[in-house]
Design an enzyme around this catalytic site. Structure first.
Site, PDB file in Angstrom:
ATOM      1  N   TRP A 122       0.829  -1.215   0.000  1.00  0.00           N
ATOM      2  CA  TRP A 122       0.000   0.000   0.000  1.00  0.00           C
ATOM      3  C   TRP A 122       0.850   1.245   0.000  1.00  0.00           C
ATOM      4  O   TRP A 122       0.545   2.207  -0.718  1.00  0.00           O
ATOM      5  CB  TRP A 122      -0.997  -0.033   1.158  1.00  0.00           C
ATOM      6  N   ASP A 147      -1.432   6.546   6.463  1.00  0.00           N
ATOM      7  CA  ASP A 147      -2.566   5.736   6.013  1.00  0.00           C
ATOM      8  C   ASP A 147      -2.880   4.754   7.138  1.00  0.00           C
ATOM      9  O   ASP A 147      -2.076   3.872   7.440  1.00  0.00           O
ATOM     10  CB  ASP A 147      -2.165   4.987   4.729  1.00  0.00           C
ATOM     11  N   LYS A 176     -12.632  -1.401   6.682  1.00  0.00           N
ATOM     12  CA  LYS A 176     -11.986  -2.456   7.471  1.00  0.00           C
ATOM     13  C   LYS A 176     -12.447  -2.405   8.922  1.00  0.00           C
ATOM     14  O   LYS A 176     -12.877  -3.397   9.470  1.00  0.00           O
ATOM     15  CB  LYS A 176     -10.475  -2.321   7.375  1.00  0.00           C
TER      16      LYS A 176
HETATM   17  C1  LIG Z   1      -3.536   0.047   4.128  1.00  0.00           C
HETATM   18  C2  LIG Z   1      -4.395   0.216   2.924  1.00  0.00           C
HETATM   19  N1  LIG Z   1      -4.317   1.346   2.216  1.00  0.00           N
HETATM   20  C3  LIG Z   1      -5.069   1.546   1.127  1.00  0.00           C
HETATM   21  C4  LIG Z   1      -5.943   0.591   0.675  1.00  0.00           C
HETATM   22  C5  LIG Z   1      -6.767   0.847  -0.558  1.00  0.00           C
HETATM   23  O1  LIG Z   1      -8.036   1.161  -0.130  1.00  0.00           O
HETATM   24  P1  LIG Z   1      -9.265   1.415  -1.111  1.00  0.00           P
HETATM   25  O2  LIG Z   1      -9.649   0.100  -1.668  1.00  0.00           O
HETATM   26  O3  LIG Z   1     -10.286   2.026  -0.181  1.00  0.00           O
HETATM   27  O4  LIG Z   1      -8.835   2.374  -2.157  1.00  0.00           O
HETATM   28  C6  LIG Z   1      -6.068  -0.613   1.370  1.00  0.00           C
HETATM   29  C7  LIG Z   1      -7.047  -1.609   0.885  1.00  0.00           C
HETATM   30  O5  LIG Z   1      -7.237  -2.673   1.168  1.00  0.00           O
HETATM   31  C8  LIG Z   1      -5.259  -0.804   2.518  1.00  0.00           C
HETATM   32  O6  LIG Z   1      -5.324  -1.942   3.204  1.00  0.00           O
END
Ligand SMILES: Cc1ncc(COP(=O)(O)O)c(C=O)c1O
Length: 360
Positions: free
Chosen positions: A101, A171, A195
């Site tokens: 991520w 994040d 989540k």
């Molecule tokens: C730590 C983290 N950041 C970003 C994301 C991406 O999120 P989204 O699907 O809401 O764009 C995820 C998705 O699983 C994630 O676990």
């Protein structure tokens, strides 16, 4: 069929009390004669829903007054772009890459300016968090970026980097509201809610006032400018109204549970049950370095692809769902967010012990 123990990384388990309340209010929210889903986002009842949600989130996280709270769309992924667009005044940012991520966010930022990777743990398949003590950051960097809990690899920062006056951006998608955090240490905190907080479709951004500025990168779409959303109180266009309502119910549930310190205690207790089992098991092993282990996502393997597949298949018949690891790493992963009861973790460990006895 009754409810299963759902170990999905996201969308993920929600508190049963919240689902029941939403069900009870589905046809008639609070005497309005309609569902929140059917309600104008400019109506009085919805104004009260979003204002209460923000107030409750501020209380839960002790968010200082000089931070704005935004309820947005586009997922965490949209913020991979929105953050550099809004914050890159010098067109420079330092990224710590501790998993998929943060790597995705780093790559996206390279489209907009000089994003630099200052530390990475890719050399060992992101099984640990890079050492951040004494890291040298570019004095001209507009921000330093971390992903505080890497959902796929199950790692979290044991200590945050000291970025001095440079704003730290984090994040927290997969650890949102799982423990208290000192908001004042960050310039911007954000995450998708699917989540630990609510249904997919809502992204929460908590941003310090001085980072909400007009001088964004010139091509930044107006809908992605924090100034637009701050001025409109997240109602610049139709917001993810029903999702915000569910988030609000979860905030109330968290307050009733005793707040984030209580949740942290529960989460530590749940994670310990699983990690203690993994540490003594002769069949299973956790894949993240001990010091950096996440309380929310616990990846583990047997060492055999066949046994992993058998475990996932047999788990299903024990009411254990979505235990398969992310497609990029394989194995298993148990996501044990706030709403996963301790009994769910105990049921998982009991099944692992049984499986180990039969296949060890
Ligand atoms: C730590 C983290 N950041 C970003 C994301 C991406 O999120 P989204 O699907 O809401 O764009 C995820 C998705 O699983 C994630 O676990």
């Amino acid at each position: 069929m009754g409810r299963v123990y759902n170990f999905s990384a996201g969308p993920a388990v929600l508190p049963e009390e919240v689902l029941r309340q939403a069900a009870a209010e589905m046809l008639d929210y609070n005497g309005t004669g309609m569902s929140v889903m059917e309600m104008s986002h400019r109506s009085k009842p919805f104004a009260s829903i979003i204002e209460t949600a923000e107030a409750d989130l501020r209380e839960l996280m002790a968010i200082p007054d000089n931070y704005q709270v935004l309820f947005l769309q586009g997922g965490a992924t949209q913020q991979f772009a929105a953050i550099p667009m809004n914050l890159m005044r010098n067109k420079k940012a330092d990224y710590i890459v501790s998993g998929s991520w943060s790597k995705k966010a780093f790559k996206e930022a390279q489209l907009y300016g000089e994003a630099r990777c200052v530390a990475s743990s890719e050399d060992e398949n992101f099984s640990y968090v890079p050492d951040v003590t004494g890291l040298a950051f570019d004095a001209e960097a507009d921000y330093v970026y971390i992903c505080q809990n890497e959902t796929i690899y199950g790692t979290t920062y044991p200590a945050l980097p000291d970025t001095g006056d440079i704003p730290l951006v984090t994040d927290v998608s997969s650890m949102f509201l799982s423990e208290p955090m000192d908001v004042s240490r960050f310039g911007l905190i954000y995450g998708g809610v699917q989540k630990n907080i609510g249904p997919a479709g809502v992204t929460i951004v908590i941003v310090r006032d001085d980072l909400v500025r007009e001088d964004v990168l010139p091509f930044t779409p107006s809908i992605m400018r924090y100034t637009t959303q701050v001025k409109a109180k997240s109602l610049s266009n139709t917001p993810p109204a029903y999702g915000i309502y569910i988030c609000g119910l979860v905030f109330q549930w968290l307050k009733e549970m005793g707040g984030l310190a209580v949740m942290a205690e529960r989460n530590r207790e749940k994670a310990a049950i699983l990690y203690d089992y993994l540490d003594q098991s002769k069949l299973f092993r956790g894949t993240a370095r001990k010091e950096d282990r996440s309380l929310m996502n616990v990846p583990f393997v047997t060492g055999s692809d066949e046994l992993d597949a058998l475990f996932v298949a047999e788990a299903k018949s024990h009411g254990i769902e979505s235990i398969k690891g992310h497609r990029s790493v394989g194995g298993m992963r148990a996501s044990i967010y706030n709403a996963m009861p301790k009994a769910g973790v105990e049921a998982l460990v009991a099944f692992m012990a049984e499986f180990e006895e039969n296949n060890g």
